[in-house]
Design an enzyme around this catalytic site. Structure first.
Site, mmCIF file in Angstrom:
data_model
loop_
_atom_site.group_PDB
_atom_site.id
_atom_site.type_symbol
_atom_site.label_atom_id
_atom_site.label_comp_id
_atom_site.label_asym_id
_atom_site.label_seq_id
_atom_site.Cartn_x
_atom_site.Cartn_y
_atom_site.Cartn_z
ATOM 1 N N ARG A 88 37.149 10.056 39.799
ATOM 2 C CA ARG A 88 37.586 10.789 38.592
ATOM 3 C C ARG A 88 36.638 11.917 38.226
ATOM 4 O O ARG A 88 36.932 12.678 37.300
ATOM 5 C CB ARG A 88 37.645 9.835 37.388
ATOM 6 C CG ARG A 88 38.893 8.991 37.327
ATOM 7 C CD ARG A 88 38.854 8.131 36.068
ATOM 8 N NE ARG A 88 39.771 7.010 36.166
ATOM 9 C CZ ARG A 88 41.041 7.056 35.785
ATOM 10 N NH1 ARG A 88 41.539 8.147 35.260
ATOM 11 N NH2 ARG A 88 41.811 6.001 35.915
ATOM 12 N N ARG A 161 55.303 3.415 23.486
ATOM 13 C CA ARG A 161 53.957 2.859 23.609
ATOM 14 C C ARG A 161 52.941 3.719 22.844
ATOM 15 O O ARG A 161 53.033 4.953 22.871
ATOM 16 C CB ARG A 161 53.523 2.776 25.082
ATOM 17 C CG ARG A 161 54.377 1.835 25.919
ATOM 18 C CD ARG A 161 53.773 1.702 27.303
ATOM 19 N NE ARG A 161 53.386 3.015 27.820
ATOM 20 C CZ ARG A 161 52.571 3.194 28.859
ATOM 21 N NH1 ARG A 161 52.041 2.160 29.482
ATOM 22 N NH2 ARG A 161 52.277 4.405 29.280
#
Ligand code: ZN
Length: 219
Positions: A88, A161
Site C-alpha cells: 500500500r 453500509r
C-alpha cells in the site's frame, strides 16, 4: 506468475481476485488472513503481532514482509501468487521487491484496475445490500424492483453500509492517492492497466488478455 492487483478502493479488486484464483490456480495472499492465522497459531511471528496489536500499535512493514516470505514458501505458491491490498506504500513495495530479489524472484506483473474517483464515489453512495441474503443493489443502475425490498429474498429494509458514505469513501480515496498511487513508479513496464469502469465480466476479460500469455509461459 507473481502478480499484484492494484487500484483504488472500490475498483472491484476483490471480485476480480476471486476469479483469478480460480482461473490460474494460484492463491490470493491476504495480509489480514496471514496476521490472524499467525496470532491464532501463536507462531513466533504471531506472538510479536499479538503484542503489537494489544499495545494498540500498528504491525510493522518488516513483520508483514516476513509473513509474506513465509507464506510464499508453502507448496500452494509453487506456481505463484496474487497479492491484493498489499503493498500500500512505496516503502512496502520496495521491501517486497527486496525480499523477492534476495531469493532470485520478482513480481511478474501488476494489474492496475483504473477507476475514476467519481465512479468509485457513485458506486459506494448508491450501493445498498440486503441484510438477510447479502444481495447487492445500486439505486441507479441496479435498483430492486420494489423500493427498499430485496428481489431475491423479499426482505424489506436494504442497508447502506457506514463505510460507503461519501465521507468514508473520500477518506479512502485521499489515502489511496496520497500513499498508494505513487507505488506505480516502482513497476514501470510490468504495470498493465485495465478499465475498471466496465462490467466485472469485461474487466475479467481484459485482465485475462494480460495474464493468459504470462501464465502460459511460466507453466
Ligand atoms: Zn435478500
Amino acid at each position: 506468475m507473481r502478480a499484484i492487483l492494484f487500484g483504488p478502493p472500490g475498483a472491484g479488486k476483490g471480485t476480480q481476485a476471486k476469479r483469478l484464483v480460480d482461473l490460474y490456480g494460484i492463491p490470493q495472499l491476504s495480509t489480514g488472513d496471514m496476521l490472524r492465522e499467525h496470532v491464532k497459531n501463536q507462531s513466533p511471528l504471531g506472538l510479536k503481532v499479538d503484542a503489537v496489536m494489544k499495545s494498540g500499535g500498528l504491525v510493522s512493514d518488516d513483520i508483514v514482509i516476513q509473513m509474506i516470505e513465509e507464506r510464499t514458501q508453502r507448496t500452494d505458491c509453487k506456481n505463484g501468487f496474487l497479492l491484493d491490498g498489499f503493498p500500500r506504500t512505496i516503502t512496502q513495495g520496495q521491501a517486497l521487491n527486496a525480499m523477492l530479489a534476495a531469493k532470485g524472484q520478482q513480481i511478474d506483473v501488476v494489474v492496475g484496475i483504473d477507476c475514476p474517483d467519481d465512479v468509485v464515489r457513485d458506486r459506494a453512495v448508491f450501493r445498498r445490500s440486503c441484510p438477510q441474503c447479502g444481495a447487492i443493489y445500486h439505486l441507479q443502475s441496479l435498483p430492486p424492483q420494489v423500493s427498499d425490498t430485496c428481489d431475491r429474498c423479499g426482505k424489506i429494509g436494504l442497508i447502506h453500509r457506514p463505510d460507503d458514505t461519501l465521507e468514508a469513501v473520500n477518506k479512502r480515496l485521499n489515502k489511496f492517492h496520497g500513499e498508494t498511487a505513487p507505488l506505480t513508479s516502482l513497476y514501470g513496464a510490468i504495470l498493465k492497466r485495465v478499465d475498471g469502469t466496465k462490467s466485472p465480466d469485461d474487466v475479467t476479460a481484459s485482465i485475462r488478455s494480460i495474464l493468459d500469455p504470462l501464465a502460459a509461459s511460466s507453466s
